[in-house]
Design a protein around this motif. Structure first.
Motif, short mmCIF file in Angstrom:
data_model
loop_
_atom_site.label_atom_id
_atom_site.label_comp_id
_atom_site.label_asym_id
_atom_site.label_seq_id
_atom_site.Cartn_x
_atom_site.Cartn_y
_atom_site.Cartn_z
N THR A 501 0.92 -1.32 -0.04
CA THR A 501 0.14 -0.01 0.11
C THR A 501 0.90 1.31 -0.08
OG1 THR A 501 -0.10 0.20 2.46
CG2 THR A 501 -1.92 -1.04 1.12
N ARG A 502 2.41 1.14 0.33
CA ARG A 502 2.96 2.32 0.31
C ARG A 502 4.46 1.76 0.09
NH1 ARG A 502 2.10 3.82 5.27
NH2 ARG A 502 4.06 3.54 6.19
N ARG A 503 5.14 2.65 -0.68
CA ARG A 503 6.39 2.65 -1.07
C ARG A 503 7.18 3.92 -0.77
NH1 ARG A 503 7.56 -2.37 -3.89
NH2 ARG A 503 5.92 -3.22 -4.64
N ASP A 504 8.56 3.81 -0.65
CA ASP A 504 9.32 5.16 -0.58
C ASP A 504 9.56 5.82 -2.01
OD1 ASP A 504 12.39 3.40 0.53
OD2 ASP A 504 11.48 3.49 -1.61
N GLU A 505 10.28 6.74 -2.05
CA GLU A 505 10.72 7.27 -3.25
C GLU A 505 11.43 6.82 -4.29
OE1 GLU A 505 13.53 8.66 -0.18
OE2 GLU A 505 11.46 8.33 -0.20
N ASN A 506 12.14 5.67 -3.57
CA ASN A 506 12.97 4.74 -4.33
C ASN A 506 12.24 3.38 -4.81
OD1 ASN A 506 15.30 6.41 -4.31
ND2 ASN A 506 15.66 5.46 -2.31
N GLY A 507 11.02 3.28 -4.57
CA GLY A 507 9.95 2.30 -4.96
C GLY A 507 10.28 1.04 -3.92
N ARG A 508 11.05 1.27 -2.88
CA ARG A 508 11.04 0.06 -1.83
C ARG A 508 9.67 -0.02 -1.09
NH1 ARG A 508 16.85 1.63 0.05
NH2 ARG A 508 15.68 3.49 0.80
N PRO A 509 9.19 -1.33 -0.81
CA PRO A 509 8.03 -1.18 0.19
C PRO A 509 8.20 -1.03 1.50
CG PRO A 509 9.14 -3.43 -0.55
CD PRO A 509 9.67 -2.55 -1.23
N LEU A 510 7.01 -0.29 1.96
CA LEU A 510 6.96 0.10 3.42
C LEU A 510 5.72 -0.44 4.20
CD1 LEU A 510 7.56 4.16 2.89
CD2 LEU A 510 9.19 2.46 3.53
#
Length: 759
Positions: A501-510
């Motif tokens: 549902t959420r990823r950081d600016e580098n596309g890594r999953p949060l």
């Protein structure tokens, strides 16, 4: 001697001949001209009265005897005259004027000799014509005859060719005056019908025709076929001109064909819950099995030769198929053709349709359509085998409904939920997820490893792989089915689905949120569905295989029948015909045995396990060789059966027959044009198998080009117009269905060796 003043004067016609009665020696002499006038041999019998009994009716004969006795009592040479009706040996009615007088007496005044004269207005056929007729009929099988029925109830054969002996074992002379002895030969069960048919023809003057049995002193019971055309005579008698022949062997063939048809109908009716319908090329129903009656609610006599196959199909489905085929084939396809068009092109069309019962209810079927061809590969009809797939369809719908529920669970309505904060390394597992497995909330740690350690070891790699692919962005949604250990020690199937549902600016999953759904029941349904599909698939495969067996095996017998009958037609003598009939009888016996085996195959279509029996491999090979007698003879082939006689295999009889028939017929069919076929059969043990080798010196096969498609359907490797590309396909499937395997070694122009491994 007759007086010169007693010259014969007659209005009947010219003088034909004379006769002399030697009273003292009780003999008669008939002149040559008189005998030939009635188409009789000369000299005729000198037996007293024999000539007159032959040419006169019983009543006229008695009248003549009385007049002759009157002439012998005359004390002086007085002429006695009479007019009677005579019949020649060819059946012609002649008017006779007979004059007689006593010409010699002994010393006591008793008559010793009477001389008579005969004039005739229609002397009949000449002796030359008679000889010609007999020459024409002496080589005709059967009897050419004239049969006369007199108004006094008596009957006779005025003329019959020598073939009368073959029909009734009577000579023409024995029945010329009285036909009563012929009726003694007619079978007691057919006599009343025979007499009634003759009376009907007598009263109506319509042609007579009948097949009936006779019981002969030397030949026993025989079937006779007869026909004749009646003709009213001036004296109110009726003469039939006709022909009879021995039709025993045709009758036996008809009876065997009737039995074969009944047996084949029994095969079609064996599958009580499978619809087997045969149609003509235009779709008109020609066969309707018992299973069709059970499934569709119609009786066979309601639809056979009355209705088109389309009566069972939903019109909307046919319309849709018409559009599909029209677009695909680039030509207009309508009605019945929408069902059989692909089969018409040589393919076995398998498709799901909806059948409509007589009461209007419908049900889904899986329909296999196969073209039926004659010996010239011309399509003469179609075989349509349908299986009710209602249960499979219901299971499929249930699975679809479950899939919809799983989708709903993924959207937030699942049985359990989890929320994994990857940035913090914490996870929330809902109490529902834990309760699903029988755990209390505190018994499963809210940590990734807390749930992961419950996953079945065999499912961990799949679980990890699918999760990683979604986290890496390779899969839009994470979804995995795996087993999870419950508190009671059992495993439960869970559908684990989630989405980042959420990823950081580098596309890594949060963060990833997901649901746990208990799919154990769905898995059980899926397992049951798979089992059902496997069973139905296996049954359909066997039905298709059975259709191939019927088409392929019966074509071999049909070809043998055709070849034997052709050889019978050109046989030069009775010995050759008897030999041909012996071969026909052998082929008929083998056909009956094949039908018996095919019936066994049908009976196991609703069973998973094929029926087995102990089979002597040598004996079965010998039987197969007998079935192929005509093919072997036509090719001048030599079959060497070197199989040890003590080898016994526990196998399905119909499959064994089909395997041997395919391999041996191929070995003979694909023989090399420059040499006679040599085929060698051997068998031996190898590890856990019994191996059968069929080696030939035929055309061989280029395995570098064809090895991968050797056992494919409709694959042929030689320009033989009779090749269908079905035999080896059927053979491999039958062998593998019984747990065995088949291999081949071959070299072009040298021959082939097929090895069958029986488990």
């Amino acid at each position: 001697m007759p007086s010169k003043t007693n010259q014969i004067v007659t209005n009947a016609g010219p003088l034909v001949g004379f006769w002399e009665w030697d009273i003292r020696n009780r003999q008669e002499n008939i002149s040559k001209s008189l005998a030939e006038a009635f188409s009789l041999q000369h000299p005729f019998s000198r037996e007293e009265g024999a000539f007159w009994k032959t040419i006169l009716s019983v009543i006229d004969f008695q009248s003549f005897i009385e007049l002759r006795a009157d002439a012998s009592r005359k004390k002086q040479a007085d002429i006695i005259s009479t007019v009677l009706q005579g019949i020649t040996a060819l059946g012609e009615v002649a008017t006779l004027e007979i004059q007689m007088e006593t010409v010699a007496w002994n010393d006591s005044g008793e008559a010793e000799k009477v001389i008579g004269y005969v004039a005739i207005n229609k002397p009949g056929l000449s002796s030359a014509s008679n000889r010609l007729l007999r020459k024409l009929t002496e080589h005709v099988p059967g009897v050419v005859y004239q049969y006369q029925y007199l108004d006094n109830g008596l009957s006779r054969f005025p003329y019959a060719s020598d073939g009368l002996w073959d029909i009734f074992e009577h000579t023409p002379e024995e029945v010329r005056a009285d036909a009563a002895s012929v009726f003694d030969r007619i079978h007691a069960e057919d006599l009343d019908e025979f007499i009634q048919s003759m009376l009907n023809s007598y009263t109506s003057l319509n042609p007579w025709k009948m097949n009936f049995r006779v019981v002969l002193p030397s030949k026993g019971e025989r079937w006779i076929g007869g026909s004749a055309r009646p003709e009213q005579q001036p004296d109110d008698s009726v003469i039939w001109h006709g022909y009879m022949a021995d039709v025993t062997h045709q009758k036996k063939i008809e009876q065997e064909l009737v039995k074969t048809n009944k047996d084949l109908q029994g095969i079609l009716n064996a599958g009580s819950q499978i619809s087997i319908i045969g149609t003509r090329v235009n779709g008109l129903i020609s066969h309707f099995s018992k299973g069709s009656e059970n499934l569709l609610g119609y009786k066979a006599d309601e639809v056979v030769d009355k209705e088109n196959l389309t009566i069972f199909h939903v019109r909307e489905e046919i319309k849709l198929r018409e559009k599909q085929l029209t677009a695909r084939l680039g030509k207009e396809v309508e009605g019945f053709d929408a069902i059989v068009e692909m089969a018409r092109k040589g393919k076995h069309d398998t498709r799901e349709w909806t059948y409509s019962r007589k009461d209007g209810t419908t049900f889904p079927v899986q329909l296999v359509v196969t073209a039926i061809t004659d010996e010239h590969s011309k399509i003469v009809g179609f075989l349509c085998v349908a299986t009710d797939i209602s249960q499979m369809t219901k299971a499929r719908l249930a699975l679809a409904e479950s899939e919809e529920r799983w989708q709903f669970a993924l959207e937030g309505a699942g049985d359990g939920a989890w929320d994994w904060d990857l940035a913090k390394g914490s996870i929330f597992i809902s109490p529902k997820s834990k309760k699903m497995l029988g755990y209390a909330s505190h018994e499963v740690r809210n940590a990734p490893e807390g749930w992961a350690k419950l996953i079945h070891a065999d499912d961990v790699p799949t679980y990890q792989k699918n999760l990683d692919e979604h986290l890496q962005g390779k899969a839009e949604i994470y979804s995995t089915e795996y087993r999870v250990l419950c508190k009671n020690g059992e495993y439960k199937w869970v559908l684990d689905r989630g989405k980042v549902t959420r990823r950081d600016e580098n596309g890594r999953p949060l963060r990833i949120i997901g649901t746990h759904s208990d799919i154990s029941q769905a898995k059980e349904k899926e397992k049951a569905l798979k089992s059902t599909i496997d069973i139905i698939g296996e049954q359909n495969r066997r039905l298709l295989n059975f259709a191939h067996i019927v088409s392929h095996n019966l074509r071999s017998h049909s070809g043998n029948f055709e070849m034997m009958f052709k050889m019978y037609d050109v046989a030069e003598d009775d010995d050759e015909r008897k030999e041909m009939l012996a071969h026909i009888r052998t082929i008929s016996e083998k056909l009956s045995e094949t039908i018996h085996h095919l019936n066994e195959v049908v009976m196991v279509q609703t069973s998973i396990d094929l029926q087995r029996q102990n089979i002597n491999l040598y004996s079965f090979a010998e039987k197969t060789r007998e079935v192929l007698t005509a093919n072997i003879s036509s090719k001048n082939a030599h079959i060497a059966n070197n199989i040890p006689r003590d080898i016994v295999i526990n196998y399905n009889a119909a499959y064994m027959e089909s395997i041997l028939l395919n391999l041996l017929s191929n070995a003979v069919k694909y023989s090399h044009p420059d040499r006679d076929p040599e085929v060698r059969l051997t068998a031996y043990s190898e590890k856990n198998y019994t191996v059968l080798e069929v080696a030939d010196n035929g055309l061989g096969i280029n395995l570098h080009l064809h090895r991968d498609k050797l056992f494919g359907m409709y694959k042929t490797f030689h320009p033989n117009k009779d090749a269908k590309g079905i035999g080896l396909f059927i053979t491999r499937n039958q062998i593998e269905a019984m747990g065995g395997k088949i291999a081949v070694e071959s070299e072009e122009n040298r021959g082939s060796v097929f090895k069958v491994y029986f488990l």
